[in-house]
Design a protein around this motif. Sequence first.
Motif, PDB file in Angstrom:
ATOM      1  N   ASP A 165       0.801  -1.133   0.072  1.00 36.91           N
ATOM      2  CA  ASP A 165       0.115  -0.041   0.037  1.00 36.91           C
ATOM      3  C   ASP A 165       0.921   1.086   0.000  1.00 36.91           C
ATOM      4  OD1 ASP A 165      -2.140  -1.695  -0.191  1.00 36.91           O
ATOM      5  OD2 ASP A 165      -2.679  -1.368   2.139  1.00 36.91           O
ATOM      6  N   ALA A 166       1.836   1.386   0.987  1.00 39.03           N
ATOM      7  CA  ALA A 166       2.750   2.511   0.892  1.00 39.03           C
ATOM      8  C   ALA A 166       3.704   2.644  -0.163  1.00 39.03           C
ATOM      9  CB  ALA A 166       3.657   2.123   1.928  1.00 39.03           C
ATOM     10  N   ILE A 167       3.994   1.552  -0.895  1.00 39.71           N
ATOM     11  CA  ILE A 167       4.856   1.492  -2.235  1.00 39.71           C
ATOM     12  C   ILE A 167       4.010   2.074  -3.469  1.00 39.71           C
ATOM     13  CG2 ILE A 167       5.858   0.108  -3.937  1.00 39.71           C
ATOM     14  CD1 ILE A 167       6.809  -1.618  -1.531  1.00 39.71           C
ATOM     15  N   MET A 168       2.473   1.653  -3.475  1.00 42.68           N
ATOM     16  CA  MET A 168       1.832   2.175  -4.288  1.00 42.68           C
ATOM     17  C   MET A 168       1.371   3.516  -4.132  1.00 42.68           C
ATOM     18  SD  MET A 168       1.704  -0.295  -6.225  1.00 42.68           S
ATOM     19  CE  MET A 168       0.703   0.348  -7.448  1.00 42.68           C
ATOM     20  N   VAL A 169       1.143   4.295  -2.895  1.00 39.22           N
ATOM     21  CA  VAL A 169       1.027   5.529  -2.870  1.00 39.22           C
ATOM     22  C   VAL A 169       2.121   6.540  -3.147  1.00 39.22           C
ATOM     23  CG1 VAL A 169       0.820   7.386  -0.901  1.00 39.22           C
ATOM     24  CG2 VAL A 169      -0.599   5.346  -0.894  1.00 39.22           C
ATOM     25  N   LYS A 170       3.469   6.073  -2.992  1.00 38.83           N
ATOM     26  CA  LYS A 170       4.456   6.627  -3.694  1.00 38.83           C
ATOM     27  C   LYS A 170       4.441   6.548  -5.270  1.00 38.83           C
ATOM     28  CE  LYS A 170       8.273   8.921  -4.055  1.00 38.83           C
ATOM     29  NZ  LYS A 170       8.363  10.077  -3.693  1.00 38.83           N
ATOM     30  N   PHE A 171       4.303   5.657  -5.637  1.00 34.03           N
ATOM     31  CA  PHE A 171       4.186   5.316  -7.365  1.00 34.03           C
ATOM     32  C   PHE A 171       3.101   6.261  -7.585  1.00 34.03           C
ATOM     33  CE2 PHE A 171       5.781   1.041  -7.551  1.00 34.03           C
ATOM     34  CZ  PHE A 171       7.203   1.195  -7.231  1.00 34.03           C
ATOM     35  N   HIS A 172       1.948   6.596  -7.119  1.00 36.29           N
ATOM     36  CA  HIS A 172       0.868   7.203  -7.543  1.00 36.29           C
ATOM     37  C   HIS A 172       1.047   8.746  -7.298  1.00 36.29           C
ATOM     38  CE1 HIS A 172      -1.568   4.154  -9.388  1.00 36.29           C
ATOM     39  NE2 HIS A 172      -1.688   3.562  -8.122  1.00 36.29           N
ATOM     40  N   SER A 173       1.972   9.020  -6.447  1.00 32.91           N
ATOM     41  CA  SER A 173       2.337  10.317  -5.935  1.00 32.91           C
ATOM     42  C   SER A 173       3.053  11.235  -6.993  1.00 32.91           C
ATOM     43  CB  SER A 173       3.017  10.563  -4.659  1.00 32.91           C
ATOM     44  OG  SER A 173       4.187  10.136  -4.685  1.00 32.91           O
ATOM     45  N   LEU A 174       3.789  10.450  -7.901  1.00 34.33           N
ATOM     46  CA  LEU A 174       4.808  10.989  -8.774  1.00 34.33           C
ATOM     47  C   LEU A 174       3.927  11.793  -9.685  1.00 34.33           C
ATOM     48  CD1 LEU A 174       7.112   7.934  -9.100  1.00 34.33           C
ATOM     49  CD2 LEU A 174       7.520   9.636  -7.917  1.00 34.33           C
ATOM     50  N   THR A 175       4.483  13.200  -9.940  1.00 34.46           N
ATOM     51  CA  THR A 175       3.534  14.015 -10.635  1.00 34.46           C
ATOM     52  C   THR A 175       3.824  13.920 -12.360  1.00 34.46           C
ATOM     53  OG1 THR A 175       5.192  15.772 -10.385  1.00 34.46           O
ATOM     54  CG2 THR A 175       3.329  15.532  -8.740  1.00 34.46           C
ATOM     55  N   ALA A 176       4.725  13.265 -12.652  1.00 30.79           N
ATOM     56  CA  ALA A 176       4.996  13.237 -14.245  1.00 30.79           C
ATOM     57  C   ALA A 176       3.747  12.512 -14.688  1.00 30.79           C
ATOM     58  CB  ALA A 176       6.220  12.535 -14.581  1.00 30.79           C
ATOM     59  N   GLN A 177       3.290  12.943 -15.888  1.00 30.34           N
ATOM     60  CA  GLN A 177       2.196  12.254 -16.624  1.00 30.34           C
ATOM     61  C   GLN A 177       2.807  10.932 -17.300  1.00 30.34           C
ATOM     62  OE1 GLN A 177      -1.109  12.831 -16.521  1.00 30.34           O
ATOM     63  NE2 GLN A 177      -0.226  14.130 -14.934  1.00 30.34           N
ATOM     64  N   SER A 178       4.039  11.116 -17.792  1.00 30.82           N
ATOM     65  CA  SER A 178       4.863  10.110 -18.719  1.00 30.82           C
ATOM     66  C   SER A 178       6.028   9.660 -17.935  1.00 30.82           C
ATOM     67  CB  SER A 178       4.978  10.298 -20.152  1.00 30.82           C
ATOM     68  OG  SER A 178       5.696   9.377 -20.695  1.00 30.82           O
ATOM     69  N   ILE A 179       6.363   8.695 -17.594  1.00 32.55           N
ATOM     70  CA  ILE A 179       7.754   8.216 -17.369  1.00 32.55           C
ATOM     71  C   ILE A 179       8.359   7.038 -17.937  1.00 32.55           C
ATOM     72  CG2 ILE A 179       9.361   7.443 -14.999  1.00 32.55           C
ATOM     73  CD1 ILE A 179       7.253   8.853 -13.191  1.00 32.55           C
ATOM     74  N   VAL A 180       9.242   7.113 -18.714  1.00 31.99           N
ATOM     75  CA  VAL A 180       9.686   6.124 -19.514  1.00 31.99           C
ATOM     76  C   VAL A 180      10.986   5.674 -19.249  1.00 31.99           C
ATOM     77  CG1 VAL A 180      10.273   5.448 -22.003  1.00 31.99           C
ATOM     78  CG2 VAL A 180       8.207   6.836 -21.548  1.00 31.99           C
ATOM     79  N   HIS A 181      11.312   4.452 -18.958  1.00 35.45           N
ATOM     80  CA  HIS A 181      12.589   3.997 -18.483  1.00 35.45           C
ATOM     81  C   HIS A 181      13.273   3.276 -19.873  1.00 35.45           C
ATOM     82  CE1 HIS A 181      10.314   3.974 -14.802  1.00 35.45           C
ATOM     83  NE2 HIS A 181      11.628   4.240 -14.094  1.00 35.45           N
ATOM     84  N   HIS A 182      14.611   3.539 -19.750  1.00 43.06           N
ATOM     85  CA  HIS A 182      15.336   2.870 -21.040  1.00 43.06           C
ATOM     86  C   HIS A 182      16.533   2.103 -20.438  1.00 43.06           C
ATOM     87  CE1 HIS A 182      13.312   5.050 -24.181  1.00 43.06           C
ATOM     88  NE2 HIS A 182      13.471   6.227 -23.323  1.00 43.06           N
ATOM     89  N   ILE A 183      16.444   0.855 -20.281  1.00 42.08           N
ATOM     90  CA  ILE A 183      17.369   0.036 -19.688  1.00 42.08           C
ATOM     91  C   ILE A 183      18.692   0.224 -20.596  1.00 42.08           C
ATOM     92  CG2 ILE A 183      17.978  -2.473 -19.159  1.00 42.08           C
ATOM     93  CD1 ILE A 183      15.127  -2.922 -18.730  1.00 42.08           C
ATOM     94  N   LEU A 184      19.925   0.346 -19.745  1.00 41.67           N
ATOM     95  CA  LEU A 184      21.139   0.380 -20.563  1.00 41.67           C
ATOM     96  C   LEU A 184      21.744  -0.906 -20.003  1.00 41.67           C
ATOM     97  CD1 LEU A 184      22.016   4.109 -20.195  1.00 41.67           C
ATOM     98  CD2 LEU A 184      21.188   2.770 -22.121  1.00 41.67           C
ATOM     99  N   THR A 185      21.899  -1.371 -18.958  1.00 43.98           N
ATOM    100  CA  THR A 185      22.519  -2.558 -18.333  1.00 43.98           C
ATOM    101  C   THR A 185      21.452  -3.216 -17.499  1.00 43.98           C
ATOM    102  OG1 THR A 185      23.678  -1.363 -16.511  1.00 43.98           O
ATOM    103  CG2 THR A 185      24.720  -1.379 -18.638  1.00 43.98           C
ATOM    104  N   LEU A 186      21.775  -4.327 -17.262  1.00 46.30           N
ATOM    105  CA  LEU A 186      20.947  -5.269 -16.465  1.00 46.30           C
ATOM    106  C   LEU A 186      21.788  -6.481 -15.936  1.00 46.30           C
ATOM    107  CD1 LEU A 186      17.352  -6.154 -16.442  1.00 46.30           C
ATOM    108  CD2 LEU A 186      18.844  -7.967 -16.468  1.00 46.30           C
ATOM    109  N   ASP A 187      22.103  -6.797 -14.641  1.00 47.75           N
ATOM    110  CA  ASP A 187      22.739  -7.666 -14.232  1.00 47.75           C
ATOM    111  C   ASP A 187      21.801  -8.541 -13.150  1.00 47.75           C
ATOM    112  OD1 ASP A 187      25.401  -7.353 -15.395  1.00 47.75           O
ATOM    113  OD2 ASP A 187      25.290  -5.189 -14.387  1.00 47.75           O
ATOM    114  N   VAL A 188      22.214  -9.880 -13.404  1.00 48.54           N
ATOM    115  CA  VAL A 188      21.185 -10.766 -12.446  1.00 48.54           C
ATOM    116  C   VAL A 188      22.420 -11.721 -11.649  1.00 48.54           C
ATOM    117  CG1 VAL A 188      19.320 -12.274 -12.369  1.00 48.54           C
ATOM    118  CG2 VAL A 188      19.563 -10.369 -13.962  1.00 48.54           C
ATOM    119  N   GLN A 189      21.891 -11.811 -10.253  1.00 46.99           N
ATOM    120  CA  GLN A 189      22.502 -12.855  -9.768  1.00 46.99           C
ATOM    121  C   GLN A 189      21.536 -13.729  -8.908  1.00 46.99           C
ATOM    122  OE1 GLN A 189      25.435 -11.350  -7.016  1.00 46.99           O
ATOM    123  NE2 GLN A 189      26.787 -10.784  -8.535  1.00 46.99           N
TER     124      GLN A 189
END
Length: 122
Positions: free
Chosen positions: A47-71
Amino acid sequence: MADFNTLGLQFAQFYYNGFQSNRESLRVLFNADSMLTFESDHFKGADAIMVKFHSLTAQSIVHHILTLDVQPSTTQGSMIILVTGQLQMDQDAPLKFSQVFHLIPAAGSYVCTNNLFRLNLG
């Protein structure tokens, strides 16, 4: 079962696509014990995480992945994912970011127990 790199990439694509198109769809990734650190602010539980996500004021937030490492992590089937990339909010200039996810298996899927996000400024 798919390898960790494939699972990590699939998770990141789901997460960032959901973040862009329907942040509420990300609720399924978190539970009451999940933690988010967002630029030094801490949030516990879906619930708290979703409140934070919804509080972000930008209408559009696009992420472009440059690197991804997994362990693989110490808990059977769990994994740690490190993403670096650029994000663009509305028409603003792109910003560099880094993000870490800790996923643990739960009910045939994964729960994100830890999510750390940081803009890489300066």
